[in-house]
Design an enzyme around this catalytic site. Structure first.
Site, mmCIF file in Angstrom:
data_model
loop_
_atom_site.group_PDB
_atom_site.id
_atom_site.type_symbol
_atom_site.label_atom_id
_atom_site.label_comp_id
_atom_site.label_asym_id
_atom_site.label_seq_id
_atom_site.Cartn_x
_atom_site.Cartn_y
_atom_site.Cartn_z
ATOM 1 N N LYS A 197 0.785 -1.242 0.004
ATOM 2 C CA LYS A 197 -0.155 -0.088 0.098
ATOM 3 C C LYS A 197 1.029 1.288 -0.072
ATOM 4 O O LYS A 197 0.679 2.075 -0.735
ATOM 5 C CB LYS A 197 -0.879 0.001 1.353
ATOM 6 C CG LYS A 197 -1.812 -1.037 1.298
ATOM 7 C CD LYS A 197 -2.634 -1.021 2.742
ATOM 8 C CE LYS A 197 -2.014 -1.043 3.956
ATOM 9 N NZ LYS A 197 -1.300 -2.257 4.268
ATOM 10 N N ARG A 242 -9.436 1.625 8.731
ATOM 11 C CA ARG A 242 -8.926 0.254 9.036
ATOM 12 C C ARG A 242 -10.078 -0.731 9.909
ATOM 13 O O ARG A 242 -9.883 -1.895 9.936
ATOM 14 C CB ARG A 242 -7.861 0.593 10.145
ATOM 15 C CG ARG A 242 -6.807 -0.576 10.550
ATOM 16 C CD ARG A 242 -5.975 -0.417 9.387
ATOM 17 N NE ARG A 242 -4.750 -0.935 9.710
ATOM 18 C CZ ARG A 242 -3.457 -0.576 9.349
ATOM 19 N NH1 ARG A 242 -3.377 0.480 8.294
ATOM 20 N NH2 ARG A 242 -2.400 -1.225 9.830
ATOM 21 N N ARG A 288 11.473 -5.945 4.507
ATOM 22 C CA ARG A 288 11.407 -4.632 4.340
ATOM 23 C C ARG A 288 12.348 -3.743 5.599
ATOM 24 O O ARG A 288 12.734 -4.296 6.666
ATOM 25 C CB ARG A 288 9.871 -4.146 5.122
ATOM 26 C CG ARG A 288 9.798 -2.544 5.173
ATOM 27 C CD ARG A 288 8.457 -2.134 5.355
ATOM 28 N NE ARG A 288 7.784 -3.055 6.122
ATOM 29 C CZ ARG A 288 6.321 -2.895 6.359
ATOM 30 N NH1 ARG A 288 5.869 -2.204 5.270
ATOM 31 N NH2 ARG A 288 5.672 -3.602 7.105
ATOM 32 N N ARG A 337 11.414 -2.263 10.959
ATOM 33 C CA ARG A 337 10.343 -1.754 11.869
ATOM 34 C C ARG A 337 10.048 -2.591 12.926
ATOM 35 O O ARG A 337 9.875 -3.935 12.817
ATOM 36 C CB ARG A 337 9.036 -1.646 10.745
ATOM 37 C CG ARG A 337 8.479 -0.184 10.556
ATOM 38 C CD ARG A 337 7.259 -0.097 9.631
ATOM 39 N NE ARG A 337 6.076 -0.747 10.070
ATOM 40 C CZ ARG A 337 5.107 -0.797 9.443
ATOM 41 N NH1 ARG A 337 5.208 -0.103 8.146
ATOM 42 N NH2 ARG A 337 3.929 -1.427 9.729
#
Ligand code: AP5
Ligand code: MG
Ligand code: ZN
Length: 214
Positions: A13, A88, A127, A160
């Site tokens: 996204k 959400r 990531r 993250r």
């Protein structure tokens, strides 16, 4: 252009929202990025959000809704926005409808990015994020020029905190239970388009452009 990107964690996204925002000249509004920005700045909002994000669960709706309303009221969002990570759940879906109605605005489309779970996990595991400018990389699919270093600003890249396996499992569960019902919500309103999120960033971007008819 007022667009929502829906999809599970790691679907791409944020990556696609950046491409679309540049294409349409509207801001990319990511609630996750806004919370992380607030956390870096040490604001009360950031500190409150951290407790939820670290556990992989949703930050309360009222806090999140106020943050989104403030963001879309800024001048740069007058021509539109690409919303990533909001709404959400169904309560947020209703809240957004009300927010737009009060401003006499409407949503052009909700694009759901569909990616199977094994691919999501591969994307999340690799990531890396720049803690300084927010740029996103992937160790295999979108590696920085120098390993571990941000191309844009030279800062050291990090994983993250909520990308640890235990937290990812919680986030996927939250998506299934709370976020996925929004697909029916937007389908009922004739706003939903689902695209496959498989393939390269460019291939997915082309698919989204096609459904948006330009
Ligand atoms: P948030 O930051 O929104 O996380 P998320 O929804 O879990 O989604 P991600 O950011 O993990 O994935 P993405 O789809 O953006 O994928 P990306 O483009 O990075 O939310 C985090 C937390 O904040 C929540 O858990 C919650 O606590 C809180 N929060 C946020 N919004 C909230 C709300 N509305 N209400 C309450 N709480 C909220 O891509 C992933 C990786 O894959 C990257 O490395 C990328 O380089 C790579 N990649 C992307 N596309 C491709 C491709 N086509 N091929 C190969 N690799 C690709
Ligand atoms: Mg994201
Ligand atoms: Zn950077």
């Amino acid at each position: 252009m007022r667009l929502i990107l829906l999809g599970p964690p790691g679907a791409g996204k944020g990556t696609q929202a950046d491409v679309l925002a540049a294409h349409y000249g509207v801001p990319h509004v990511s609630t996750g990025d806004l919370f992380r920005y607030n956390l870096r700045q040490g604001t009360p909002l950031g500190l409150e959000a951290k407790g939820y994000m670290d556990r992989g669960i949703l930050v309360p709706d009222d806090v999140t809704g106020r943050m989104v309303a403030d963001r879309i009221d800024r001048d740069d969002a007058a021509p539109g926005f690409i919303l990533d990570g909001y709404p959400r759940n169904l309560v947020q879906g209703e809240a957004l409808e009300e927010m737009l109605r009060a401003r006499q605005l409407h949503l052009d489309r909700a694009v759901a990015v569909d990616v199977p779970e094994d691919v999501l996990l591969a994307r999340i595991t690799g990531r890396r994020l720049c803690p300084s400018c927010g740029a996103t990389y992937h160790t295999l699919y979108h590696a920085p020029r120098r390993e571990g270093v941000c191309d844009r600003c030279g800062a050291e890249l990090l994983q993250r905190p909520d990308d640890r396996a235990e937290t990812v499992a919680v986030r996927l569960g939250v998506y299934r239970d709370e976020t996925a019902p929004l697909l029916a919500f937007y389908r009922e309103r004739d706003l939903l388009t689902t695209v496959s999120g498989l393939g390269s960033v460019e291939e997915v971007a082309a698919r989204i452009r096609e459904v948006l008819h330009d």
